[in-house]
Design an enzyme around this catalytic site. Sequence first.
Site, PDB file in Angstrom:
ATOM      1  N   ASN A   8     -18.778 -40.098 -80.645  1.00 50.99           N
ATOM      2  CA  ASN A   8     -18.063 -41.327 -80.308  1.00 50.99           C
ATOM      3  C   ASN A   8     -16.806 -41.348 -81.164  1.00 50.99           C
ATOM      4  O   ASN A   8     -16.847 -41.700 -82.341  1.00 50.99           O
ATOM      5  CB  ASN A   8     -18.948 -42.546 -80.587  1.00 50.99           C
ATOM      6  CG  ASN A   8     -18.235 -43.870 -80.333  1.00 50.99           C
ATOM      7  OD1 ASN A   8     -17.089 -43.899 -79.898  1.00 50.99           O
ATOM      8  ND2 ASN A   8     -18.918 -44.963 -80.611  1.00 50.99           N
ATOM      9  N   ARG A  95     -18.984 -40.497 -75.690  1.00 48.92           N
ATOM     10  CA  ARG A  95     -18.651 -41.845 -75.247  1.00 48.92           C
ATOM     11  C   ARG A  95     -17.177 -41.847 -74.855  1.00 48.92           C
ATOM     12  O   ARG A  95     -16.313 -41.495 -75.666  1.00 48.92           O
ATOM     13  CB  ARG A  95     -18.882 -42.865 -76.358  1.00 48.92           C
ATOM     14  CG  ARG A  95     -18.521 -44.289 -75.946  1.00 48.92           C
ATOM     15  CD  ARG A  95     -18.621 -45.239 -77.117  1.00 48.92           C
ATOM     16  NE  ARG A  95     -18.269 -46.599 -76.741  1.00 48.92           N
ATOM     17  CZ  ARG A  95     -18.169 -47.620 -77.587  1.00 48.92           C
ATOM     18  NH1 ARG A  95     -18.394 -47.420 -78.876  1.00 48.92           N
ATOM     19  NH2 ARG A  95     -17.846 -48.818 -77.169  1.00 48.92           N
ATOM     20  N   HIS A 183     -18.833 -51.628 -73.453  1.00 48.89           N
ATOM     21  CA  HIS A 183     -20.154 -51.566 -74.100  1.00 48.89           C
ATOM     22  C   HIS A 183     -21.234 -51.155 -73.100  1.00 48.89           C
ATOM     23  O   HIS A 183     -22.409 -51.527 -73.231  1.00 48.89           O
ATOM     24  CB  HIS A 183     -20.535 -52.918 -74.733  1.00 48.89           C
ATOM     25  CG  HIS A 183     -19.675 -53.311 -75.890  1.00 48.89           C
ATOM     26  ND1 HIS A 183     -19.143 -54.584 -76.033  1.00 48.89           N
ATOM     27  CD2 HIS A 183     -19.224 -52.606 -76.955  1.00 48.89           C
ATOM     28  CE1 HIS A 183     -18.425 -54.647 -77.133  1.00 48.89           C
ATOM     29  NE2 HIS A 183     -18.458 -53.454 -77.717  1.00 48.89           N
ATOM     30  N   ARG A 243     -10.518 -59.404 -83.342  1.00 49.62           N
ATOM     31  CA  ARG A 243      -9.856 -59.605 -82.045  1.00 49.62           C
ATOM     32  C   ARG A 243      -9.954 -61.061 -81.604  1.00 49.62           C
ATOM     33  O   ARG A 243     -10.924 -61.751 -81.898  1.00 49.62           O
ATOM     34  CB  ARG A 243     -10.489 -58.709 -80.979  1.00 49.62           C
ATOM     35  CG  ARG A 243     -10.342 -57.230 -81.274  1.00 49.62           C
ATOM     36  CD  ARG A 243     -11.071 -56.385 -80.251  1.00 49.62           C
ATOM     37  NE  ARG A 243     -11.749 -55.260 -80.887  1.00 49.62           N
ATOM     38  CZ  ARG A 243     -12.660 -54.490 -80.303  1.00 49.62           C
ATOM     39  NH1 ARG A 243     -13.009 -54.720 -79.046  1.00 49.62           N
ATOM     40  NH2 ARG A 243     -13.219 -53.502 -80.958  1.00 49.62           N
ATOM     41  N   GLU A 383     -27.049 -46.798 -78.462  1.00 52.34           N
ATOM     42  CA  GLU A 383     -26.073 -46.195 -77.551  1.00 52.34           C
ATOM     43  C   GLU A 383     -26.110 -44.674 -77.612  1.00 52.34           C
ATOM     44  O   GLU A 383     -25.940 -44.000 -76.588  1.00 52.34           O
ATOM     45  CB  GLU A 383     -24.674 -46.716 -77.886  1.00 52.34           C
ATOM     46  CG  GLU A 383     -24.516 -48.207 -77.659  1.00 52.34           C
ATOM     47  CD  GLU A 383     -23.203 -48.733 -78.186  1.00 52.34           C
ATOM     48  OE1 GLU A 383     -22.208 -48.703 -77.435  1.00 52.34           O
ATOM     49  OE2 GLU A 383     -23.172 -49.192 -79.352  1.00 52.34           O
TER      50      GLU A 383
END
Length: 397
Positions: A8, A95, A183, A243, A383
Amino acid sequence: MKSLLIINAGSSSLKFAVFNLPLVKDAPSVFRGQIDGIGANTQFVAKDIDGKTLLDTIIKSPEGTELEAQQELALTTLLNWVEEQKVELAAVGHRVLQGGEKYSAPVVVTPEVFQVLETFIPLGPLHQPHNLRPIRVLAAKYPNLPQVACFDTAFHRTQPWQAQTYAIPRKITAEGVKRYGFHGSSYDYIARQLPEVIGDKAHGCVIVAHMGNGASMAAMRDGKCVATSMGFTAIEGLMMGTRTGSIDPGVLLYMMDRHGYGPKEISNFLYKESGLLGVSGISQDMRTLEASDAPEAKEALELFCYRAAREIGSLMMAAGGLEALVFTGGIGENSQFVRNKVIGYLEWMGAKLDPELNKVRGKAHCIHTADSKIAVAVIPTNEEWMIAHHTTSLLGL
């Protein structure tokens, strides 16, 4: 024993995991770690299956080295370390942010596929190039090693067109400016765990809250996404660590007009200066803020939970109700405060949290009371394992 490498990669970091084959359901990785600070002080940390630190070192680049070269050096250093562990790689799973409209499932990367993925860079310029760079480097170093791309956007391709469409001119929509959602690997993993944790309600209206430094929610029916909080980029929706989440575009016009912000300043404002960090002025880390007595920290926490509850209300409409709410991600799995506060906003619906169950950590379990009208659960996400699963399934490993 052959193994699988999961990567990732971001602009300044690279997370990795190594799984032994054949892959067993929810098997832990035999090695995992990350390389942080690429472009500055690059630190490489690797751990074994028990969490013991095997390596903690600094990767030094010659002064003046371009960022891309430093990223490639970080990856090469990782690959050399993996070889030193006597790991024989059978494949690599990646990913990748954007699969665009073309890819609604993981795909084996061929030269032709890679060219298509490069065309999606305008849809995710802050992430896509960095996701693709390791694929290119690995293809050059190990030309016969199979690689699989797993897309953040793929899980959300089941959304109806209304959930994917912005109210903008059709010609811009046709360029690929749509609400993709992200996600995806996390939601894919959680959707597969739901039946074991919440039973028959897994097939009903479920909202999953993936809360970490990046945060989003997805509404599911029968384990399929019908709406999600993130859109064209990973900014929309929930308030996050740094964010903004959803914001009136007029605020950006104001910053441009009043403060002279250009594209770079706007990007920093949206991605790096706002959220928990911006509101608190203290930290983006939920743990730090929960431990703080500063009123600004408390306000940041309150706003985070309020915005989350507001988003649940929106997603309930899209799902056609709410039978279960699931928390996952670093904050979702570990913050009792956030779970308690968010469920508090849903008390009018009959949602009730069991304080003792809410304290339990580290496993998938329900945390609602016996008389709660809404099932509430915590499910740790994985993940990396999800990417490993798709990689082995596609390649028949």
